[in-house]
Design a protein around this motif. Structure first.
Motif, short mmCIF file in Angstrom:
data_model
loop_
_atom_site.label_atom_id
_atom_site.label_comp_id
_atom_site.label_asym_id
_atom_site.label_seq_id
_atom_site.Cartn_x
_atom_site.Cartn_y
_atom_site.Cartn_z
N VAL A 292 13.03 48.62 -42.10
CA VAL A 292 12.01 48.68 -43.15
C VAL A 292 12.55 49.51 -44.30
O VAL A 292 12.79 50.70 -44.15
CB VAL A 292 10.71 49.30 -42.59
CG1 VAL A 292 9.66 49.45 -43.68
CG2 VAL A 292 10.18 48.45 -41.44
N ILE A 293 12.77 48.86 -45.43
CA ILE A 293 13.43 49.53 -46.56
C ILE A 293 12.64 50.76 -47.01
O ILE A 293 13.22 51.79 -47.35
CB ILE A 293 13.68 48.54 -47.72
CG1 ILE A 293 14.48 49.19 -48.86
CG2 ILE A 293 12.39 47.97 -48.29
CD1 ILE A 293 15.94 49.22 -48.63
N GLY A 294 11.29 50.66 -46.97
CA GLY A 294 10.46 51.76 -47.43
C GLY A 294 10.59 53.00 -46.54
O GLY A 294 10.43 54.12 -46.99
N ASP A 295 10.87 52.78 -45.23
CA ASP A 295 11.01 53.90 -44.30
C ASP A 295 12.46 54.30 -44.11
O ASP A 295 12.81 55.47 -44.10
CB ASP A 295 10.44 53.52 -42.92
CG ASP A 295 8.95 53.27 -42.97
OD1 ASP A 295 8.30 53.75 -43.93
OD2 ASP A 295 8.44 52.58 -42.07
N VAL A 332 10.31 35.73 -53.28
CA VAL A 332 10.11 36.83 -52.34
C VAL A 332 8.63 37.16 -52.28
O VAL A 332 7.96 37.21 -53.32
CB VAL A 332 10.94 38.07 -52.76
CG1 VAL A 332 10.40 39.33 -52.09
CG2 VAL A 332 12.41 37.87 -52.42
N CYS A 333 8.12 37.33 -51.07
CA CYS A 333 6.73 37.74 -50.89
C CYS A 333 6.74 38.81 -49.80
O CYS A 333 6.93 38.50 -48.63
CB CYS A 333 5.88 36.55 -50.47
SG CYS A 333 4.16 36.97 -50.16
N SER A 334 6.60 40.06 -50.20
CA SER A 334 6.82 41.15 -49.27
C SER A 334 5.79 42.24 -49.46
O SER A 334 5.35 42.51 -50.58
CB SER A 334 8.23 41.72 -49.49
OG SER A 334 8.35 42.99 -48.90
N LYS A 335 5.39 42.87 -48.35
CA LYS A 335 4.54 44.05 -48.47
C LYS A 335 5.46 45.24 -48.64
O LYS A 335 6.08 45.71 -47.68
CB LYS A 335 3.65 44.19 -47.23
CG LYS A 335 2.49 43.22 -47.29
CD LYS A 335 1.39 43.54 -46.32
CE LYS A 335 0.18 42.66 -46.63
NZ LYS A 335 -0.64 42.40 -45.46
N ASN A 336 5.58 45.69 -49.85
CA ASN A 336 6.53 46.73 -50.18
C ASN A 336 6.15 47.30 -51.54
O ASN A 336 5.42 46.68 -52.29
CB ASN A 336 7.95 46.14 -50.29
CG ASN A 336 8.83 46.56 -49.12
OD1 ASN A 336 8.89 47.75 -48.79
ND2 ASN A 336 9.49 45.61 -48.50
N THR A 337 6.71 48.45 -51.85
CA THR A 337 6.64 48.95 -53.22
C THR A 337 7.71 48.19 -53.99
O THR A 337 8.86 48.15 -53.58
CB THR A 337 6.91 50.46 -53.24
OG1 THR A 337 5.92 51.08 -52.43
CG2 THR A 337 6.84 51.00 -54.65
N GLU A 338 7.31 47.56 -55.09
CA GLU A 338 8.23 46.64 -55.75
C GLU A 338 9.55 47.31 -56.12
O GLU A 338 10.63 46.75 -55.91
CB GLU A 338 7.58 46.03 -57.00
CG GLU A 338 8.55 45.06 -57.67
CD GLU A 338 7.89 44.07 -58.61
OE1 GLU A 338 6.65 43.96 -58.60
OE2 GLU A 338 8.63 43.43 -59.35
N ALA A 339 9.47 48.53 -56.68
CA ALA A 339 10.69 49.19 -57.14
C ALA A 339 11.64 49.41 -55.96
O ALA A 339 12.86 49.23 -56.08
CB ALA A 339 10.34 50.52 -57.81
N VAL A 340 11.08 49.77 -54.80
CA VAL A 340 11.90 50.02 -53.62
C VAL A 340 12.55 48.73 -53.13
O VAL A 340 13.73 48.67 -52.81
CB VAL A 340 11.03 50.64 -52.50
CG1 VAL A 340 11.82 50.76 -51.20
CG2 VAL A 340 10.50 52.00 -52.93
N ALA A 341 11.74 47.66 -53.14
CA ALA A 341 12.25 46.37 -52.68
C ALA A 341 13.36 45.86 -53.60
O ALA A 341 14.39 45.36 -53.14
CB ALA A 341 11.10 45.36 -52.62
N ARG A 342 13.15 46.01 -54.88
CA ARG A 342 14.16 45.54 -55.84
C ARG A 342 15.45 46.33 -55.72
O ARG A 342 16.54 45.80 -55.89
CB ARG A 342 13.63 45.68 -57.27
CG ARG A 342 12.71 44.55 -57.66
CD ARG A 342 12.23 44.74 -59.09
NE ARG A 342 11.35 43.66 -59.47
CZ ARG A 342 11.75 42.54 -60.06
NH1 ARG A 342 13.03 42.37 -60.36
NH2 ARG A 342 10.90 41.60 -60.35
#
Lengths: 636, 90
Positions: A292-295, A332-342
């Protein structure tokens, strides 16, 4: 009914499958009587490429039952077989039904395809097909090398065989005005010359391989060669060629592969009708990379060399990238903070997909069905053109329920199985790949950008809510003086009075009990916007007179004005004041705020709109206005 | 693999029949023939063969597939055939 469907899905590949299938079919048959449209809808969603033979056969029976209540066929398909095509025909019909195409089917007797096409009094001519499917296999081949021919002899044989089929295609096209689909030839699983079979000029495997290439090269645009050879190879040639069923019932392959076979044929006919999918929508965490990129952060996700699973994720990205290069749109369709995902796309060295490969990038915390609709709108394609790939079964179930038009393949837990799980459906089946396909992602990306403004205003409240804005209120102080002075000196557009106070004057006002100063610093999920608004009020009698109100245009239309209005009312009340009084002084550049005070519920007390004017808001009448901005205290 | 009792074979086969012919009322008896089962045509015949093969992990020979519907065959001989194949597997 939904329960029966989920029980059936859950029972896949278990001993419970036959029982769950029966219960489901009984349920379908029972609603077919009262609500055939609902039964058809439910059935349609159950029909996938990976059905086993018993499920496909059972669904086919339900489909036959529903046929009288379905819309009239929009296409006529003739199947001319050199083997028993009955099961195959019913299943092709079933799979076309699943893509929304109802066909009328004509089946010739077994082994008379030339006669049907060439005889104008045949049943085929009376039927007037849109598509003729020549269901041939290697047993149809007229001649094959005997084993002692030279390379030239064999080439001649290939040319003759190709010419014979070519003239049949032409006759069908000229006389019936139809498209033609013809199987290529699957070699037997055995090789009498073993490894030498591909080298010897008269080797059967070599002959069939050459013939298959020659047929592809000879096929005009109205002919599509259906690659049965690939189906056989994918199945495993010995398993595919379980000849007991050919000897017994003239089936072209082992029954367990018939559903996949029919699906493959149907996908070609659907592609000719423009019913293929257009866009692959990808989740991110545990779909494009492990973790999980956010974690876990950029350094913590598993992707690429050095980790076996990471390599599997990277291979899946290569597959997606190859799809994009042949014209499939990626989103892309993801539950994430956009800046983090990008950031993962921009900075992770092992990412194969780049941000510019993604035509629509949606990373937020909204539900995915809603986001898929947003993606379809942004790209201006139908919801039914989307394929949604997500490792999370809960998300898949939600999308299946709330956006049933979207194709949602089951994914295995192991990323090494992702490619097969998607590829087997042939969602992006095509009958030609041209130059425009290769530029499609770029085109759709440009479109998406143009659409963005419109899309956000379509759901402004949702957009604002999703921004997750947090504001901090400070008085003017030594820490922010430089920035405040800069804004006071430079702001032109969102500036009610354009008074250019010096830094020294600002500090003086900040320290005076007669003044009330406030600054707003705004952060959102994209990051920190810094200090973006300044208001200076002077206490006169029981009113707060607003000397200066300015704001950075970067944060226009976010509700910051309403938020500041709420704060001003609160502060004025705390000082025991009864009203706010605002002033508008026109300049060549501040027409943007002509209506500012009117918009905030102030009443005009003197002057004309657009001219120098005074506005008043009695605090007794000023209720708090809703905004999507949360107030933070200074130390947060 | 442990031995499967004739009763167990009959029961499992009966379940397969009920699934293939979509009829919970089917009760297998030795004297039953293809003519006694509604919907036992050349298509369901193949479904039946595949389902029984999958149920027991066995494989019928070409002649056995055709022979099932022959005049001298019935459910009794079919169950014996399954038993024989299971015994051969052990």
């Amino acid at each position: 009914m939904d329960d029966l469907v989920s029980q059936f899905r859950a029972a896949a590949n278990t001993n419970e499958q036959p029982k769950a299938l029966r219960a489901l079919v009984a349920g379908l048959k029972s609603i077919a009587k009262t609500d055939p449209a609902q039964a058809a809808l439910t059935l349609r969603r159950l029909i996938t490429a990976d059905l086993d033979y018993s499920a496909a056969d059972a669904f086919s029976r339900v489909h036959q039952l529903l046929k009288p209540s379905l819309p009239a066929p929009s296409k006529k398909l003739a199947i001319l077989g050199s083997f028993t095509t009955h099961q195959l025909a019913a299943l092709i019909e079933l799979y076309l039904f699943a893509t929304g195409i109802n066909v009328a089917v004509y089946e010739s007797d077994y082994g008379v395809l030339q006669q049907e096409i060439l005889d104008p009094s045949s049943g085929l001519h009376a039927f007037k097909p849109d598509v003729v499917y020549l269901a041939t296999n290697r047993r149809t081949l007229g001649r094959r090398p005997a084993g002692n021919e030279s390379a030239n002899d064999v080439n001649e044989l290939v040319a003759q065989e190709t010419a014979a089929w070519s003239s049949l295609w032409k006759a069908a096209h000229d006389q019936l005005g139809c498209q033609v689909v013809q199987n290529n030839f699957d070699p037997p699983p055995w090789r009498v010359m073993h490894n030498h079979e591909m080298r010897h000029p008269a080797g059967l495997a070599r002959f069939i391989s050459k013939l298959n290439h020659a047929m592809q090269d000879a096929a005009p645009s109205y002919v599509t060669i259906h690659d049965v050879d690939h189906l056989a190879a994918s199945a495993g040639r010995w398993a595919w060629g379980d000849d007991r069923f050919f000897y017994h019932a003239k089936l072209p392959c082992a029954p367990e592969f018939l559903a996949g076979y029919a699906h493959s044929v149907a996908s070609i006919i659907a592609a000719q009708a423009g019913a293929s999918k257009k866009c692959l929508v990808l989740d991110l965490d545990n779909t494009l990379w492990g973790g999980v990129i956010g974690d876990d952060g950029i350094g913590g996700i598993r992707l690429g060399q050095g980790d076996a699973e990471g390599e599997a994720f990277q291979a899946f990205q290569h597959y997606c990238n190859d799809l994009a290069r042949r014209g499939v749109i990626l989103a892309v369709c993801s539950k994430n903070t956009e800046a983090v995902a990008r950031e993962a796309f921009e900075k992770h060295p092992e990412m194969v997909l780049r941000i510019e490969d993604i035509a629509a990038f949606v990373a937020n915390w909204d539900d995915k069905a809603r986001n898929l609709r947003l993606i379809a709108r942004t790209l201006e394609i139908g919801l039914d053109s989307l394929v949604f790939v997500d490792d999370n079964p809960v998300e898949r179930a939600l999308v299946r329920q709330l956006a049933p038009e979207v194709a949602v393949p089951e994914l295995p837990e192991d990323p090494a199985g992702y490619i097969q799980a998607i590829d087997r459906h042939a969602y992006f089946q095509t009958v030609s790949v041209g130059a425009e396909d290769l530029q499609r992602t770029e085109m759709y990306r440009a479109n998406a950008k143009r659409q963005q403004a419109e899309v956000s205003s379509g759901g402004v409240e949702d957009f604002l809510r999703s921004l997750d804005m947090r504001a901090r209120i400070d008085p003017i102080n030594s820490a922010n003086l430089e920035r405040v002075a800069q804004l006071v000196a430079r702001s032109n557009q969102f500036n009610l009075t354009t008074r250019r106070h010096s830094a020294a004057a600002l500090m003086k006002m900040a320290g005076s009990p007669d003044y009330l100063t406030l600054t707003v610093s705004l952060a959102d999920r994209f990051g920190d916007n810094g200090l973006i608004s300044v208001v200076i009020g002077r206490v006169e009698a029981d009113e707060l007179v607003i000397d200066t109100w300015l704001m950075s245009c970067r944060v226009l239309k976010r509700g910051v004005e309403s938020f500041v209005r709420n704060v001003l009312c609160r502060m004025a009340r705390q000082r025991g004041l009864t009203a706010l009084r605002g002033e508008y002084i026109p300049t060549p550049k501040n027409a943007l705020v002509i209506e500012h005070y009117a918009n905030l519920g102030f009443a005009k007390i003197s002057g004309e709109v657009g001219q120098q004017s005074w506005w008043q808001l009695p605090l007794s009448a000023a209720a708090e206005w809703p905004t999507f901005i949360q107030e933070r205290t200074a130390h947060e | 693999m442990s031995s499967i009792s004739p009763e167990s074979i009959r029961e499992h086969t009966q379940t397969v029949f009920r699934n293939v012919f979509n009829d919970d009322e089917i009760v297998l008896s030795d004297a039953m023939t293809a003519d006694d089962v509604d919907g036992w045509d050349s298509l369901t015949h193949i479904n039946l063969i595949i389902a029984v093969e999958r149920q027991f992990g066995i494989k019928f020979a070409t002649a056995e597939i055709s022979g099932l519907k022959a005049d001298d065959q019935n459910i009794g001989t079919f169950l014996k055939l399954i038993q024989k194949k299971l015994d051969a597997k052990r």
